[in-house]
Design a protein around this motif. Structure first.
Motif, PDB file in Angstrom:
ATOM      1  N   ASN A 286       0.709  -1.216  -0.061  1.00 40.80           N
ATOM      2  CA  ASN A 286      -0.079  -0.025  -0.047  1.00 40.80           C
ATOM      3  C   ASN A 286       0.959   1.336  -0.055  1.00 40.80           C
ATOM      4  OD1 ASN A 286       0.973  -0.185   2.496  1.00 40.80           O
ATOM      5  ND2 ASN A 286      -0.945  -0.610   3.577  1.00 40.80           N
ATOM      6  N   ALA A 287       2.195   1.014  -0.317  1.00 43.78           N
ATOM      7  CA  ALA A 287       3.128   2.246  -0.315  1.00 43.78           C
ATOM      8  C   ALA A 287       2.836   2.987  -1.670  1.00 43.78           C
ATOM      9  CB  ALA A 287       4.465   1.899   0.001  1.00 43.78           C
ATOM     10  N   LEU A 288       3.009   4.248  -1.598  1.00 40.23           N
ATOM     11  CA  LEU A 288       2.765   5.096  -3.152  1.00 40.23           C
ATOM     12  C   LEU A 288       3.700   6.032  -3.201  1.00 40.23           C
ATOM     13  CD1 LEU A 288      -1.065   5.341  -3.190  1.00 40.23           C
ATOM     14  CD2 LEU A 288      -0.057   3.976  -4.619  1.00 40.23           C
ATOM     15  N   GLU A 289       4.109   6.438  -4.280  1.00 40.74           N
ATOM     16  CA  GLU A 289       4.931   7.508  -4.630  1.00 40.74           C
ATOM     17  C   GLU A 289       4.014   8.470  -5.497  1.00 40.74           C
ATOM     18  OE1 GLU A 289       8.803   6.509  -6.656  1.00 40.74           O
ATOM     19  OE2 GLU A 289       7.639   6.775  -8.689  1.00 40.74           O
ATOM     20  N   LYS A 290       4.004   9.731  -5.267  1.00 37.44           N
ATOM     21  CA  LYS A 290       3.021  10.728  -6.038  1.00 37.44           C
ATOM     22  C   LYS A 290       3.884  11.707  -6.895  1.00 37.44           C
ATOM     23  CE  LYS A 290      -0.436  10.136  -2.410  1.00 37.44           C
ATOM     24  NZ  LYS A 290      -1.287  10.967  -1.291  1.00 37.44           N
ATOM     25  N   HIS A 291       3.238  11.616  -8.234  1.00 32.63           N
ATOM     26  CA  HIS A 291       3.896  12.407  -9.055  1.00 32.63           C
ATOM     27  C   HIS A 291       3.205  13.754  -9.436  1.00 32.63           C
ATOM     28  CE1 HIS A 291       6.774   9.508 -10.916  1.00 32.63           C
ATOM     29  NE2 HIS A 291       6.270   8.861  -9.769  1.00 32.63           N
ATOM     30  N   THR A 292       3.634  14.773  -9.275  1.00 32.71           N
ATOM     31  CA  THR A 292       3.109  16.064  -9.830  1.00 32.71           C
ATOM     32  C   THR A 292       3.994  16.472 -11.313  1.00 32.71           C
ATOM     33  OG1 THR A 292       2.128  16.631  -8.155  1.00 32.71           O
ATOM     34  CG2 THR A 292       2.226  18.307  -9.688  1.00 32.71           C
ATOM     35  N   LEU A 293       3.443  16.416 -12.396  1.00 33.03           N
ATOM     36  CA  LEU A 293       4.372  16.954 -13.744  1.00 33.03           C
ATOM     37  C   LEU A 293       3.516  18.165 -14.294  1.00 33.03           C
ATOM     38  CD1 LEU A 293       6.491  16.384 -16.036  1.00 33.03           C
ATOM     39  CD2 LEU A 293       4.497  15.028 -16.978  1.00 33.03           C
ATOM     40  N   ILE A 294       4.424  19.089 -14.553  1.00 34.83           N
ATOM     41  CA  ILE A 294       3.944  20.353 -15.145  1.00 34.83           C
ATOM     42  C   ILE A 294       5.048  20.610 -16.408  1.00 34.83           C
ATOM     43  CG2 ILE A 294       5.136  21.964 -13.533  1.00 34.83           C
ATOM     44  CD1 ILE A 294       2.841  23.869 -14.374  1.00 34.83           C
ATOM     45  N   TYR A 295       4.348  20.703 -17.636  1.00 31.09           N
ATOM     46  CA  TYR A 295       5.160  21.168 -18.661  1.00 31.09           C
ATOM     47  C   TYR A 295       4.548  22.206 -19.644  1.00 31.09           C
ATOM     48  CZ  TYR A 295       2.911  17.862 -21.833  1.00 31.09           C
ATOM     49  OH  TYR A 295       2.059  16.734 -22.585  1.00 31.09           O
ATOM     50  N   THR A 296       5.204  22.834 -20.239  1.00 33.37           N
ATOM     51  CA  THR A 296       4.739  23.993 -21.087  1.00 33.37           C
ATOM     52  C   THR A 296       5.328  24.121 -22.608  1.00 33.37           C
ATOM     53  OG1 THR A 296       6.403  25.544 -20.081  1.00 33.37           O
ATOM     54  CG2 THR A 296       4.261  25.443 -18.967  1.00 33.37           C
ATOM     55  N   PRO A 297       4.485  23.259 -23.417  1.00 31.59           N
ATOM     56  CA  PRO A 297       4.940  23.012 -24.726  1.00 31.59           C
ATOM     57  C   PRO A 297       4.737  24.433 -25.530  1.00 31.59           C
ATOM     58  CG  PRO A 297       2.815  22.070 -24.539  1.00 31.59           C
ATOM     59  CD  PRO A 297       3.279  22.473 -23.028  1.00 31.59           C
ATOM     60  N   PHE A 298       5.531  24.757 -26.423  1.00 35.07           N
ATOM     61  CA  PHE A 298       5.729  25.924 -27.161  1.00 35.07           C
ATOM     62  C   PHE A 298       6.196  25.378 -28.815  1.00 35.07           C
ATOM     63  CE2 PHE A 298       7.620  29.360 -29.632  1.00 35.07           C
ATOM     64  CZ  PHE A 298       6.688  30.062 -29.388  1.00 35.07           C
ATOM     65  N   SER A 299       5.425  25.936 -29.788  1.00 30.39           N
ATOM     66  CA  SER A 299       5.984  25.351 -31.172  1.00 30.39           C
ATOM     67  C   SER A 299       5.622  26.697 -31.928  1.00 30.39           C
ATOM     68  CB  SER A 299       5.139  24.040 -31.661  1.00 30.39           C
ATOM     69  OG  SER A 299       3.878  24.542 -31.801  1.00 30.39           O
ATOM     70  N   TYR A 300       6.586  26.528 -33.048  1.00 30.08           N
ATOM     71  CA  TYR A 300       6.407  27.407 -34.153  1.00 30.08           C
ATOM     72  C   TYR A 300       6.654  26.781 -35.492  1.00 30.08           C
ATOM     73  CZ  TYR A 300       7.729  31.109 -37.457  1.00 30.08           C
ATOM     74  OH  TYR A 300       7.587  32.113 -38.614  1.00 30.08           O
ATOM     75  N   GLN A 301       5.684  26.816 -36.417  1.00 28.82           N
ATOM     76  CA  GLN A 301       5.532  25.991 -37.677  1.00 28.82           C
ATOM     77  C   GLN A 301       5.407  26.759 -38.770  1.00 28.82           C
ATOM     78  OE1 GLN A 301       2.846  22.705 -36.937  1.00 28.82           O
ATOM     79  NE2 GLN A 301       3.619  21.615 -39.045  1.00 28.82           N
ATOM     80  N   THR A 302       5.959  26.625 -39.909  1.00 29.61           N
ATOM     81  CA  THR A 302       5.949  27.072 -41.109  1.00 29.61           C
ATOM     82  C   THR A 302       5.904  25.851 -42.194  1.00 29.61           C
ATOM     83  OG1 THR A 302       8.071  27.389 -41.542  1.00 29.61           O
ATOM     84  CG2 THR A 302       6.911  29.190 -40.525  1.00 29.61           C
ATOM     85  N   ASN A 303       5.722  26.246 -43.342  1.00 33.64           N
ATOM     86  CA  ASN A 303       5.835  25.148 -44.514  1.00 33.64           C
ATOM     87  C   ASN A 303       7.004  24.116 -44.318  1.00 33.64           C
ATOM     88  OD1 ASN A 303       2.978  25.835 -45.075  1.00 33.64           O
ATOM     89  ND2 ASN A 303       3.819  27.096 -46.763  1.00 33.64           N
ATOM     90  N   ASN A 304       8.169  24.976 -43.990  1.00 34.34           N
ATOM     91  CA  ASN A 304       9.330  24.391 -44.094  1.00 34.34           C
ATOM     92  C   ASN A 304      10.128  24.019 -42.917  1.00 34.34           C
ATOM     93  OD1 ASN A 304       9.334  24.069 -47.132  1.00 34.34           O
ATOM     94  ND2 ASN A 304       9.685  26.459 -47.024  1.00 34.34           N
ATOM     95  N   ALA A 305       9.478  24.517 -41.662  1.00 35.12           N
ATOM     96  CA  ALA A 305      10.459  24.478 -40.468  1.00 35.12           C
ATOM     97  C   ALA A 305       9.485  24.284 -39.376  1.00 35.12           C
ATOM     98  CB  ALA A 305      11.279  25.799 -40.189  1.00 35.12           C
ATOM     99  N   THR A 306       9.618  23.616 -38.335  1.00 33.05           N
ATOM    100  CA  THR A 306       8.992  23.349 -37.103  1.00 33.05           C
ATOM    101  C   THR A 306      10.108  23.349 -35.894  1.00 33.05           C
ATOM    102  OG1 THR A 306       7.344  21.990 -38.215  1.00 33.05           O
ATOM    103  CG2 THR A 306       7.457  21.823 -35.772  1.00 33.05           C
ATOM    104  N   ILE A 307       9.730  24.035 -35.053  1.00 35.39           N
ATOM    105  CA  ILE A 307      10.558  24.262 -33.733  1.00 35.39           C
ATOM    106  C   ILE A 307       9.597  24.094 -32.546  1.00 35.39           C
ATOM    107  CG2 ILE A 307      12.038  25.533 -32.161  1.00 35.39           C
ATOM    108  CD1 ILE A 307      12.730  27.179 -34.901  1.00 35.39           C
ATOM    109  N   LYS A 308       9.918  22.997 -31.549  1.00 36.73           N
ATOM    110  CA  LYS A 308       9.092  22.857 -30.482  1.00 36.73           C
ATOM    111  C   LYS A 308       9.921  22.946 -29.215  1.00 36.73           C
ATOM    112  CE  LYS A 308       5.967  19.927 -32.760  1.00 36.73           C
ATOM    113  NZ  LYS A 308       5.142  18.312 -32.944  1.00 36.73           N
ATOM    114  N   VAL A 309       9.645  23.316 -28.067  1.00 34.37           N
ATOM    115  CA  VAL A 309      10.141  23.732 -26.832  1.00 34.37           C
ATOM    116  C   VAL A 309       9.375  23.034 -25.871  1.00 34.37           C
ATOM    117  CG1 VAL A 309      11.652  25.026 -25.427  1.00 34.37           C
ATOM    118  CG2 VAL A 309      11.823  25.265 -27.844  1.00 34.37           C
ATOM    119  N   SER A 310       9.732  22.300 -24.869  1.00 34.63           N
ATOM    120  CA  SER A 310       8.954  22.174 -23.549  1.00 34.63           C
ATOM    121  C   SER A 310       9.698  22.017 -22.508  1.00 34.63           C
ATOM    122  CB  SER A 310       8.167  20.706 -23.943  1.00 34.63           C
ATOM    123  OG  SER A 310       7.471  20.527 -25.012  1.00 34.63           O
ATOM    124  N   PRO A 311       9.675  23.135 -21.647  1.00 35.95           N
ATOM    125  CA  PRO A 311      10.434  23.109 -20.327  1.00 35.95           C
ATOM    126  C   PRO A 311       9.247  22.338 -19.371  1.00 35.95           C
ATOM    127  CG  PRO A 311       9.976  25.471 -20.985  1.00 35.95           C
ATOM    128  CD  PRO A 311       9.135  24.484 -21.941  1.00 35.95           C
TER     129      PRO A 311
END
Length: 623
Positions: A420-445
């Motif tokens: 009955n032991a548990l470890e508890k997770h809290t996850l937060i991330y902030t995805p950001f992306s920039y996309q054109t016809n020829n390029a995609t940039i994604k960043v997720s702190p």
């Protein structure tokens, strides 16, 4: 309007086709439509890659960090936002694949050709839909429809005696039913003592579509996977010389026999997809035969040979419903029975587990999407609550969002810890992306905060020469902070350049540790030329990681232990170059790995293979 995935649109269109041949439902066994996954890999993506296993597919077609035990066929997993192997859950048509006793999923055991698609989720979607504290991988079983007998054959060869062969046969037996059978056989030795594997994967199935809106299937998946695992090299031995490399386990081996029988029904009563019902009934049996050799290693047990048997059966069902043009909801329920027996000092376990969840996708405008939900799950002797919310907003070429989820993890039965032991997770991330016809940039702190984490510590003999297993300690807190970024650039019509960066810093009870490398970088360049139904492509991949310490893989428990004295030196992959050619229905692929014979370890003590060559050829008939 409610966001509708492209595969759903194509499925709705197929319902309007007047044909004597009923087309298989693309939604049959597919993941929940209200999810917004991190990545979806289709069977068409898989055909382009010279991969030996599912981990190769993920690492070569997605921006995530996959981790191998140096040699292929032993064990591999995936890490996203600071997750480790026990934070990864996997399913096939919604049926859980994680081992009941060890709690892990070995990506080596998921047959590539069994996949119609592989959807990778983290954060809110993983917590609610998969009950996962890290990563949830949803595999959709492959579907076949061939008026003529369809046959596919594949052969692969690589260094250290690696040979693999694969065959598939599929045939429609009526306008609305199909049968198929496939196999995969692979084996390999190693350059170091007591390492290597041999494996059989068999799969067979039957599909029946009584109407265009109903699909029923029955599938059998079988795995026979035997490995010799040496526990890695000691910290004071050579990582490049097989003659002087000192392994930690000289005579341990194990073999897994697993059967999964999966029956799935999908019902789409309305052509506008406003209602969808999916249910899978399953029976899974697993038998482990373990030879601990001279160590008698599992919790000081005196038995050289150990047997672990698992029976896991249950039902997974969900109903998806469009409440209005802006809200799609999913309600899911799962009920299962598990029975695990051990010939070691671990107590047997029998019990009924259950879970239910509610998942929403809300799209008030075509630029804003909000996903939220909750899950209640009975995990052995505990009831656990999962929840999460994420939102995305798109404007011009930019999409920004935030994902916050709360989840929990319980130690596996093999860890021999409290039920009955548990470890508890809290996850937060902030995805950001920039996309054109020829390029995609994604960043997720991201930041992952773990309360009362389970930390596995290695156990050695008195001389610290042989690895005996691990023990579990429950600490106060573990915090991972970091950044995951990737970029893709198309240069003209034929050239693509991709890059990945993973940065992570970890603190255990306020002390800095390095469970993963603090910095991992990968760059890939590829040239592709298509002429009619034929194509050629070639490219290179270069990757490297910073110095790290602490991640020691424990074969006896299939766990990752923390060992600060075990340092993984800074290393790189020595450059991989590859080429592929498709001529009609035949595809030939070749790769040279570690061209400059470099040293890199994704797990401590398990260096990647030296300079090797890999070749594969696949041919299909009546495709």
């Amino acid at each position: 309007m409610c966001v509708m995935p492209q595969y759903l649109i194509s499925q709705i269109d197929s319902l309007n086709i007047d044909s004597t041949l009923i087309i298989p439902m693309q939604l049959h066994g597919a993941p929940c439509m209200s999810t917004i996954p991190l990545k979806k890999i289709t069977k068409y993506d898989i055909q382009l890659i010279n991969a030996l296993n599912t981990a190769d597919i993920i690492s070569l077609s997605s921006p995530f960090m996959t981790k191998h035990l140096g040699d292929k066929g032993l064990f591999s997993s995936i890490s996203i936002f600071g997750s480790q192997i026990h934070n990864v859950q996997a399913s096939m048509n919604g049926v859980p694949l994680n081992d009941c006793s060890f709690g892990t999923i070995n990506l080596e055991n998921i047959s590539i050709e069994s996949l119609q698609s592989l959807t990778i989720m983290s954060g809110t979607d993983a917590a609610i839909l998969g009950g996962s504290s890290g990563v949830f991988m949803y595999g959709q079983l492959n579907q076949y429809s061939s008026e003529k007998p369809y046959t596919r054959m594949q052969y692969q060869q690589a260094a250290y005696d690696y040979i693999a062969s694969e065959g598939l046969f599929s045939q429609n037996i009526s306008q609305n039913s199909n049968v198929f059978f496939g196999f995969r056989r692979q084996s390999s030795s190693s350059r170091f003592l007591n390492a290597g594997f041999d494996q059989w994967n068999l799969r067979a199935g039957f599909r029946y579509n009584p109407t265009q809106s109903t699909s029923i299937s029955l599938t059998e998946l079988f795995t026979n996977h035997g490995v010799h695992d040496n526990g890695g090299l000691s910290s004071n031995s050579s990582f490049n010389d097989p003659l002087t490399g000192q392994v930690l386990i000289v005579d341990m081996n194990r073999r897994q026999f697993r059967h999964d029988i999966i029956g799935t029904i999908t019902y789409l009563p309305q052509k506008d997809s406003s209602l969808l019902y999916t249910s899978s009934i399953y029976v899974s049996t697993t038998s482990w035969e373990i030879n601990n050799g001279s160590l008698h290693s599992l919790y000081n047990d005196t038995s050289i040979f150990q047997h672990i048997n698992n029976v896991h059966s249950g039902i997974e069902s969900r109903v998806e419903y469009v409440l209005n043009p802006h809200i799609r909801s999913t309600v899911g329920l799962g009920l299962s029975y598990q029975h695990s027996t051990f010939t070691s000092s671990i107590s047997d376990y029998s019990g009924i587990n259950a879970h239910s969840y509610l998942h929403f996708l809300y799209t008030p405008t075509d630029k804003l999407a909000i996903v939220s939900g909750c899950r209640v799950q009975k995990m052995r002797d505990s009831y656990v609550f999962f929840s999460g919310v994420k939102t995305f907003y798109s404007f011009s070429h930019v999409t920004a969002g935030i994902d916050l989820s709360i989840s929990s993890r319980m130690p596996s039965l093999i860890d021999n810890y409290s039920n009955n032991a548990l470890e508890k997770h809290t996850l937060i991330y902030t995805p950001f992306s920039y996309q054109t016809n020829n390029a995609t940039i994604k960043v997720s702190p991201f930041m992952r905060m773990i309360q009362n984490p389970f930390i596995a510590m290695p156990r050695y003999d008195s001389n610290k020469v042989s690895l005996l297993g691990n023990r579990i300690n429950q600490q106060t807190s573990l915090i991972h902070t970091g950044l995951m970024a990737n970029m893709s650039l198309n240069i003209g019509k034929n050239i693509t350049v991709q890059a990945q960066l993973h940065y992570q810093k970890s603190a255990l009870d306020d002390s800095t540790i390095y469970e993963n490398p603090s910095l991992y970088i990968l760059c890939n360049g590829e040239y592709k030329q298509s002429i009619g139904n034929s194509e050629i492509l070639g490219g290179f991949t270069i990757s490297g990681m910073s110095t790290s310490s602490g991640s020691r893989y424990i074969p006896q428990t299939m766990n990752i232990s923390y060992e600060s004295s075990m340092v993984q030196p800074m290393g790189w992959n020595g450059v991989e170059i590859y080429a592929s050619a498709k001529l009609g229905n035949a595809r030939v692929r070749a790769s040279v790995l570690n061209l400059f014979n470099a040293t890199m370890m994704e797990y401590a003590g398990y260096p990647i293979q030296d300079n090797t060559f890999r070749f594969s050829v696949a041919w299909s008939f009546n495709d």
